[in-house]
Design a protein around this motif. Structure first.
Motif, PDB file in Angstrom:
ATOM      1  N   ASN A  57     -15.863  11.462  26.754  1.00 30.63           N
ATOM      2  CA  ASN A  57     -16.555  12.043  25.606  1.00 30.63           C
ATOM      3  C   ASN A  57     -16.585  11.081  24.418  1.00 30.63           C
ATOM      4  O   ASN A  57     -17.594  10.431  24.173  1.00 30.63           O
ATOM      5  N   HIS A  58     -15.472  10.972  23.690  1.00 31.80           N
ATOM      6  CA  HIS A  58     -15.499  10.263  22.408  1.00 31.80           C
ATOM      7  C   HIS A  58     -15.919   8.792  22.534  1.00 31.80           C
ATOM      8  O   HIS A  58     -16.735   8.303  21.770  1.00 31.80           O
ATOM      9  N   LEU A  59     -15.313   8.093  23.495  1.00 34.55           N
ATOM     10  CA  LEU A  59     -15.611   6.653  23.592  1.00 34.55           C
ATOM     11  C   LEU A  59     -17.061   6.423  24.025  1.00 34.55           C
ATOM     12  O   LEU A  59     -17.766   5.586  23.454  1.00 34.55           O
ATOM     13  N   GLU A  74       2.776  18.576  22.333  1.00 36.12           N
ATOM     14  CA  GLU A  74       3.106  19.794  23.119  1.00 36.12           C
ATOM     15  C   GLU A  74       2.033  20.098  24.160  1.00 36.12           C
ATOM     16  O   GLU A  74       1.910  21.225  24.606  1.00 36.12           O
ATOM     17  N   ARG A  75       1.233  19.099  24.508  1.00 36.51           N
ATOM     18  CA  ARG A  75       0.045  19.400  25.309  1.00 36.51           C
ATOM     19  C   ARG A  75       0.147  18.942  26.752  1.00 36.51           C
ATOM     20  O   ARG A  75      -0.870  18.720  27.411  1.00 36.51           O
ATOM     21  N   ALA A  76       1.378  18.796  27.260  1.00 35.04           N
ATOM     22  CA  ALA A  76       1.540  18.232  28.601  1.00 35.04           C
ATOM     23  C   ALA A  76       0.746  19.002  29.657  1.00 35.04           C
ATOM     24  O   ALA A  76       0.147  18.404  30.550  1.00 35.04           O
ATOM     25  N   ASP A 100     -18.362  17.518  20.379  1.00 36.13           N
ATOM     26  CA  ASP A 100     -17.562  16.302  20.501  1.00 36.13           C
ATOM     27  C   ASP A 100     -17.250  15.938  19.065  1.00 36.13           C
ATOM     28  O   ASP A 100     -18.135  15.469  18.336  1.00 36.13           O
ATOM     29  N   HIS A 101     -16.030  16.194  18.631  1.00 30.11           N
ATOM     30  CA  HIS A 101     -15.801  16.114  17.183  1.00 30.11           C
ATOM     31  C   HIS A 101     -15.972  14.691  16.645  1.00 30.11           C
ATOM     32  O   HIS A 101     -16.169  14.512  15.452  1.00 30.11           O
ATOM     33  N   TYR A 102     -15.953  13.682  17.533  1.00 31.32           N
ATOM     34  CA  TYR A 102     -16.220  12.326  17.034  1.00 31.32           C
ATOM     35  C   TYR A 102     -17.622  12.216  16.447  1.00 31.32           C
ATOM     36  O   TYR A 102     -17.858  11.454  15.518  1.00 31.32           O
ATOM     37  N   SER A 116      -7.197   4.278  18.874  1.00 32.24           N
ATOM     38  CA  SER A 116      -5.769   4.256  19.192  1.00 32.24           C
ATOM     39  C   SER A 116      -5.041   5.343  18.422  1.00 32.24           C
ATOM     40  O   SER A 116      -5.437   5.710  17.320  1.00 32.24           O
ATOM     41  N   GLU A 117      -3.993   5.833  19.033  1.00 35.25           N
ATOM     42  CA  GLU A 117      -3.185   6.872  18.397  1.00 35.25           C
ATOM     43  C   GLU A 117      -1.723   6.471  18.461  1.00 35.25           C
ATOM     44  O   GLU A 117      -1.304   5.780  19.386  1.00 35.25           O
ATOM     45  N   THR A 118      -0.952   6.933  17.485  1.00 34.82           N
ATOM     46  CA  THR A 118       0.489   6.675  17.519  1.00 34.82           C
ATOM     47  C   THR A 118       1.233   7.826  18.182  1.00 34.82           C
ATOM     48  O   THR A 118       2.323   7.632  18.705  1.00 34.82           O
ATOM     49  N   VAL A 178     -13.855   3.790  11.503  1.00 36.01           N
ATOM     50  CA  VAL A 178     -14.172   5.216  11.625  1.00 36.01           C
ATOM     51  C   VAL A 178     -13.047   6.071  11.057  1.00 36.01           C
ATOM     52  O   VAL A 178     -13.275   7.075  10.406  1.00 36.01           O
ATOM     53  N   ASN A 179     -11.812   5.661  11.332  1.00 40.03           N
ATOM     54  CA  ASN A 179     -10.697   6.533  11.028  1.00 40.03           C
ATOM     55  C   ASN A 179      -9.382   5.759  11.154  1.00 40.03           C
ATOM     56  O   ASN A 179      -9.287   4.953  12.053  1.00 40.03           O
ATOM     57  N   PRO A 180      -8.400   5.945  10.304  1.00 37.70           N
ATOM     58  CA  PRO A 180      -8.374   6.818   9.135  1.00 37.70           C
ATOM     59  C   PRO A 180      -9.088   6.190   7.940  1.00 37.70           C
ATOM     60  O   PRO A 180      -9.614   6.916   7.109  1.00 37.70           O
ATOM     61  N   ARG A 202     -10.305  11.380  30.990  1.00 36.63           N
ATOM     62  CA  ARG A 202     -11.076  12.606  30.741  1.00 36.63           C
ATOM     63  C   ARG A 202     -10.962  13.064  29.297  1.00 36.63           C
ATOM     64  O   ARG A 202     -11.882  13.666  28.754  1.00 36.63           O
ATOM     65  N   ASP A 203      -9.813  12.791  28.696  1.00 37.69           N
ATOM     66  CA  ASP A 203      -9.551  13.302  27.349  1.00 37.69           C
ATOM     67  C   ASP A 203     -10.334  12.529  26.282  1.00 37.69           C
ATOM     68  O   ASP A 203     -10.777  13.119  25.295  1.00 37.69           O
ATOM     69  N   MET A 204     -10.486  11.246  26.469  1.00 43.59           N
ATOM     70  CA  MET A 204     -11.083  10.414  25.404  1.00 43.59           C
ATOM     71  C   MET A 204     -12.312   9.617  25.853  1.00 43.59           C
ATOM     72  O   MET A 204     -13.249   9.451  25.077  1.00 43.59           O
TER      73      MET A 204
HETATM   74  C1  BG6 Z   1      -9.046  15.012  21.066  1.00 45.35           C
HETATM   75  C2  BG6 Z   1      -8.101  14.710  22.189  1.00 45.35           C
HETATM   76  O1  BG6 Z   1     -10.326  15.288  21.568  1.00 45.35           O
HETATM   77  O2  BG6 Z   1      -9.104  13.903  20.195  1.00 45.35           O
HETATM   78  C3  BG6 Z   1      -6.737  14.370  21.662  1.00 45.35           C
HETATM   79  O3  BG6 Z   1      -8.007  15.824  23.052  1.00 45.35           O
HETATM   80  C4  BG6 Z   1      -6.810  13.291  20.614  1.00 45.35           C
HETATM   81  O4  BG6 Z   1      -5.866  13.973  22.707  1.00 45.35           O
HETATM   82  C5  BG6 Z   1      -7.877  13.603  19.575  1.00 45.35           C
HETATM   83  O5  BG6 Z   1      -5.550  13.210  19.982  1.00 45.35           O
HETATM   84  C6  BG6 Z   1      -8.093  12.435  18.641  1.00 45.35           C
HETATM   85  O6  BG6 Z   1      -8.935  12.819  17.589  1.00 45.35           O
HETATM   86  P1  BG6 Z   1      -8.913  12.106  16.198  1.00 45.35           P
HETATM   87  O7  BG6 Z   1      -9.998  12.771  15.409  1.00 45.35           O
HETATM   88  O8  BG6 Z   1      -7.554  12.311  15.607  1.00 45.35           O
HETATM   89  O9  BG6 Z   1      -9.178  10.644  16.447  1.00 45.35           O
END
Ligand code: BG6
Length: 492
Positions: free
Chosen positions: A243-245, A226-228, A181-183, A219-221, A381-383, A238-240
């Protein structure tokens, strides 16, 4: 300590993650002398590539995405000569025998003792198959250690996660599985436990007596990009969230571990998930908010809605935004709402955690509007990476008894670059440290939380609420905060 020499076999070496993150991370580690002196990397993919073409691709990836520039050609040559490539059809066991002979060759060429790491950065449907073929080809009958590093998503729901885990367990023991989980590799996510457990200032207050609520934003902008194909069957839940949250919730809410060792830490994290209130399907609407971005404008540019994106069905009900109010029903956190939100096409790219402390009695100090601001601890946390502590102080004019919020700021990445999450995680996996990887019981409990929410939304006959691109998601989430007499804080 000296790192064990090893061979890394990377499945998905021609993919996007390898290009954007994994090769640059390996290079970053190499430049910082954080790889063992002896190692080899074997890339695999469907494409036929010569070693020279593969090495060129590694170079292009490092040139485009690494935080470090290539310093000298000699040094680069010494790095890239460890890289080789083999086309592998994952469904074909014979291909794994070919791969095994390449691994054995590299072990003798570079004098490696037989430690093998397998990194799966491929379509999740193939995870189980690779692990089975690694066993059946004899690849895992090696002399040294063996480790499986596996990208998300780990399953699609609880049931498929169990199936996948059963299959992988045939080849790898739990201690040999490193679920990414890269977070958890992000500097400031790792910093949460240091901030909490190395400072006498916070820990005594870190509970429901003193904390009013917690707010976590990722949040993301960007839109779906290309990941539809992947995202349509995943969605933000499921994506966020799975796992990450939830990982951030665990890091903020865990009890202090008995010692700083992997299982002690993961034991405490998993206890948070055990106490996380699971919503029944009929409770989902009252606590969770989903949304999908509609056409809108991002920094003056108009952008299409999700349902108009390439590869997305015009009738898609996939959520690109999830917000919610969670509760940890344990002694420390009873009654403290944890608000989360994550989404694509939001106004800014930002991951942060805000701890809102309870306000002091208001009868002495108040500002002219009559509301004394609460103290806030902001973990960015980021950026931007850092901490802000928002306090109250006296206003500036001579006759002023007004109380104003002031912020004490610490910036963690203003003066130097933090390592990329993938550098930290790959280094940990080489060392055999699984602290910042997801253990099976965490995955299982996270799905058990997510599954009923998914079911409720799948059954919901109302159209999915939309939000214009460039806004903070559906309004209704704000009502959940208002019910708890708060709102999302923005601390610049
Ligand atoms: C990924 C998701 O695990 O995390 C992506 O699959 C998302 O949809 C990304 O954009 C966000 O990661 P970060 O490190 O840019 O916050």
């Amino acid at each position: 300590t000296e790192l064990d020499p090893f061979v890394l076999t990377l499945f998905g070496a021609t993919g996007d993650l390898a290009k954007r993150k994994l090769f640059p991370a390996l290079y970053g580690l190499y430049r910082n002398s954080l790889l063992p002196a002896r190692f080899a990397v074997i890339g695999t993919g469907r494409q036929q590539l010569t070693s020279a073409e593969f090495r060129q691709a590694v170079r292009e990836s490092v040139e485009s995405y690494s935080r470090m520039k290539i310093d000298s050609e000699a040094n680069w040559a010494a790095f890239v000569e460890r890289f080789d490539y083999r086309a592998v059809d994952i469904k074909n066991l014979d291909a794994f025998s070919g791969l095994l002979s390449l691994v054995v060759d590299k072990e003798s060429q570079f004098d490696l003792p037989g430690n093998r790491m397998f990194y799966l950065s491929i379509a999740p449907e193939l995870f189980g198959q690779v692990s089975t073929n690694l066993r059946e080809s004899g690849m895992t009958e090696n002399k040294g250690w063996k480790r499986l590093v596996i990208e998300k998503p780990f399953g699609h729901d609880y049931r498929t996660a169990v199936e996948l885990n059963e299959q992988i367990k045939q080849t790898f023991a739990e201690e040999e599985i490193y679920r990414i989980d890269h977070y958890l590799g992000k500097t400031m996510v790792q910093n949460i436990e240091v901030i909490r457990f190395a400072n006498s200032l916070f820990e005594p207050l870190w509970n429901n007596l003193h904390i009013d609520n917690i707010q976590i934003t990722a949040s993301e902008t960007v839109g779906v990009e290309e990941r539809a194909a992947y995202y349509e069957s995943s969605g933000a839940l499921r994506d966020m969230v799975q796992n990450h949250l939830l990982q951030m919730v665990m890091m903020v809410c865990m009890e202090p571990p008995s010692r700083l060792v992997n299982e002690a830490i993961r034991d405490e994290k998993v206890k948070v998930l055990r106490s996380l209130r699971r919503f029944q399907e009929d409770e989902v609407h009252a606590n969770m908010v989903r949304g999908q971005y509609a056409a809108g404008s991002m920094r003056g540019q108009s952008v299409p809605g999700y349902s108009e994106e390439n590869g997305v069905s015009p009738q898609s009900s996939t959520e690109t935004f999830v917000g919610g109010r969670l509760y940890i029903d344990n002694f420390r956190w009873a009654g403290v709402p944890i608000f989360i939100r994550t989404g694509k096409r939001l106004p800014e790219k930002s991951t942060e955690i805000i701890i809102q402390f309870k306000t002091m009695p208001k009868h002495i100090y108040f500002n002219r509007k009559g509301d004394l601001r609460p103290n806030l601890l902001v973990i960015r946390v980021n950026p931007s990476e850092g901490i802000s502590l928002v306090l109250n102080a006296k206003g500036n004019s001579a006759d002023d008894m007004q109380v104003l919020p002031i912020a004490m700021d610490y910036c963690n990445n203003c003066e130097f670059d933090s390592p990329e999450a993938y550098e930290t995680l790959i280094h940990d996996a080489i060392q055999g440290d699984s602290t910042f990887f997801t253990r099976w019981d965490e995955v299982a409990l996270a799905w058990k939380f997510v599954d009923p929410i998914r079911r409720a939304w799948d059954k919901d006959e109302h159209p999915i609420p939309t939000y214009p691109a460039g806004t903070w998601g559906p309004e209704r989430l704000n009502d959940l905060l208002a019910e708890s007499e708060t709102h999302w804080w923005r601390v610049q």
